[in-house]
Scaffold this active site. Structure first.
Site, mmCIF file in Angstrom:
data_model
loop_
_atom_site.group_PDB
_atom_site.id
_atom_site.type_symbol
_atom_site.label_atom_id
_atom_site.label_comp_id
_atom_site.label_asym_id
_atom_site.label_seq_id
_atom_site.Cartn_x
_atom_site.Cartn_y
_atom_site.Cartn_z
ATOM 1 N N SER A 8 10.905 22.358 12.302
ATOM 2 C CA SER A 8 11.469 23.389 13.178
ATOM 3 C C SER A 8 10.728 24.706 12.991
ATOM 4 C CB SER A 8 12.953 23.596 12.859
ATOM 5 O OG SER A 8 13.394 24.800 13.449
ATOM 6 N N HIS A 31 9.812 21.056 16.717
ATOM 7 C CA HIS A 31 11.150 21.407 17.203
ATOM 8 C C HIS A 31 11.205 22.921 17.427
ATOM 9 C CE1 HIS A 31 15.579 20.750 17.378
ATOM 10 N NE2 HIS A 31 15.677 21.906 16.742
ATOM 11 N N ASP A 33 13.617 26.096 18.549
ATOM 12 C CA ASP A 33 15.007 26.531 18.691
ATOM 13 C C ASP A 33 15.094 27.775 19.567
ATOM 14 O OD1 ASP A 33 16.527 24.700 16.898
ATOM 15 O OD2 ASP A 33 15.091 25.471 15.431
ATOM 16 N N MET A 35 17.541 30.481 21.139
ATOM 17 C CA MET A 35 18.887 31.055 20.942
ATOM 18 C C MET A 35 19.004 32.344 21.733
ATOM 19 S SD MET A 35 19.388 30.635 16.841
ATOM 20 C CE MET A 35 18.672 29.267 15.918
ATOM 21 N N HIS A 64 15.256 22.707 21.623
ATOM 22 C CA HIS A 64 16.700 22.715 21.334
ATOM 23 C C HIS A 64 17.275 24.028 21.869
ATOM 24 C CE1 HIS A 64 20.005 22.787 17.957
ATOM 25 N NE2 HIS A 64 20.522 22.631 19.160
ATOM 26 N N MET A 66 20.027 26.474 22.333
ATOM 27 C CA MET A 66 21.337 26.956 21.883
ATOM 28 C C MET A 66 21.665 28.184 22.722
ATOM 29 S SD MET A 66 20.677 26.332 17.857
ATOM 30 C CE MET A 66 18.922 26.186 18.195
ATOM 31 N N MET A 135 24.400 17.838 15.426
ATOM 32 C CA MET A 135 24.159 18.979 14.534
ATOM 33 C C MET A 135 24.837 18.718 13.190
ATOM 34 S SD MET A 135 22.141 21.113 15.950
ATOM 35 C CE MET A 135 22.259 22.398 14.701
ATOM 36 N N ASP A 173 19.934 17.610 12.816
ATOM 37 C CA ASP A 173 19.326 18.944 12.698
ATOM 38 C C ASP A 173 20.252 19.829 11.871
ATOM 39 O OD1 ASP A 173 18.064 21.376 13.091
ATOM 40 O OD2 ASP A 173 18.440 21.469 15.262
ATOM 41 N N GLY A 195 13.585 22.505 9.018
ATOM 42 C CA GLY A 195 12.976 23.825 9.114
ATOM 43 C C GLY A 195 12.597 24.353 7.748
HETATM 44 C C1 DX5 Z 1 19.716 25.746 13.477
HETATM 45 C C2 DX5 Z 1 18.550 25.107 14.184
HETATM 46 C C3 DX5 Z 1 17.718 24.266 13.317
HETATM 47 C C4 DX5 Z 1 17.127 24.981 12.116
HETATM 48 C C5 DX5 Z 1 17.313 24.045 10.979
HETATM 49 O O1 DX5 Z 1 20.712 26.082 14.353
HETATM 50 O O2 DX5 Z 1 18.985 24.313 15.270
HETATM 51 O O3 DX5 Z 1 16.707 23.578 14.042
HETATM 52 O O4 DX5 Z 1 15.774 25.310 12.213
HETATM 53 O O5 DX5 Z 1 16.938 24.687 9.808
HETATM 54 P P1 DX5 Z 1 17.079 24.005 8.399
HETATM 55 O O6 DX5 Z 1 16.272 22.748 8.429
HETATM 56 O O7 DX5 Z 1 16.540 25.035 7.475
HETATM 57 O O8 DX5 Z 1 18.542 23.734 8.185
HETATM 58 ZN ZN ZN Z 2 17.416 23.017 16.183
#
Ligand code: DX5
Ligand code: ZN
Length: 217
Positions: A8, A31, A33, A35, A64, A66, A135, A173, A195
């Protein structure tokens, strides 16, 4: 494709995304993210950055979202050339229509569920999807602790996916690391986002390979 490891970018250096992606050459995809400070209390990046990332890598892009109003914003990410685009079911007004639009743009259509969202109400939707994201932390931030309470849902999702006989990726994730990934693989996940475990490691690519080995791939 069996086991897939998706680092990520959230935990990567945002000023050097191209070299960060090059540093994980063993990964199956990247990946990303997105947001929006509405669906989650954090803000990351949007379409212009994804378009630049698309130009900077040939790796599969796993988006992804969000964000609020994915029905309005998600198709543009597929149009930008992402191989998979995942929206949160809690935020979508018309998920069947949206999944069909994503597929029509040539992307895998993904549905994400927050930890407290059950899979059962969406069982009939699964045939419209190419990816289900369970999740394993509350979405919004990297580096959180893995929630074991999501594992029973992951098992039930695996049963629903297998019942379709279709090629649907089952992704986890949040908090995925060397000490949690085997539990998720055993419960049925085949696609793993990591990530902080990857980009926080001294050797990110070695960590990708270690995670794949722990997942049995
Ligand atoms: C969090 C994201 C993840 C995030 C995961 O809401 O959707 O993709 O990068 O991070 P780690 O692997 O550090 O939990
Ligand atoms: Zn994610």
């Amino acid at each position: 494709m069996g086991i897939k490891i998706m680092p990520s970018l959230l935990s990567a250096d945002f000023a050097n995304l191209e070299s960060e992606m090059t540093a994980v050459s063993s990964a199956d995809g990247i990946h990303v993210d997105v947001m929006d400070y509405r669906f989650v209390p954090n803000l990351t990046l949007g379409l212009p950055v994804v378009e630049s990332v698309r130009k900077a890598t040939d790796k599969l892009l796993d988006i992804h979202l969000m964000i609020a109003e994915p029905d309005r914003w998600a198709p543009a990410y597929a149009e930008a050339g992402a191989e998979s685009v995942t929206f949160h079911i809690e935020a979508s007004d018309a998920p069947v229509k949206l999944a069909r639009e994503l597929r029509a743009q040539g992307a895998r259509a993904g549905m994400a569920l927050r930890p407290a969202t059950p899979i059962e109400p969406y069982a009939d939707l699964i045939g419209e999807l190419d990816l289900i994201l369970i999740m394993t932390v509350e979405p919004g931030f990297g580096g959180q602790k893995f929630l074991d309470l999501t594992l029973p849902k992951l098992r039930r999702a695996r049963e629903l996916v297998d019942a379709t006989g279709a090629d649907i990726w089952l992704e986890v994730d949040g908090g995925i690391a060397a000490d949690t990934i085997a539990r998720c693989a055993e419960a049925g996940a085949d696609t793993f986002v990591a990530g902080s475990a990857v980009f926080g490691a001294d050797d990110p690519d070695a960590m990708v390979r270690a995670l794949r080995a722990e997942a049995g791939g």
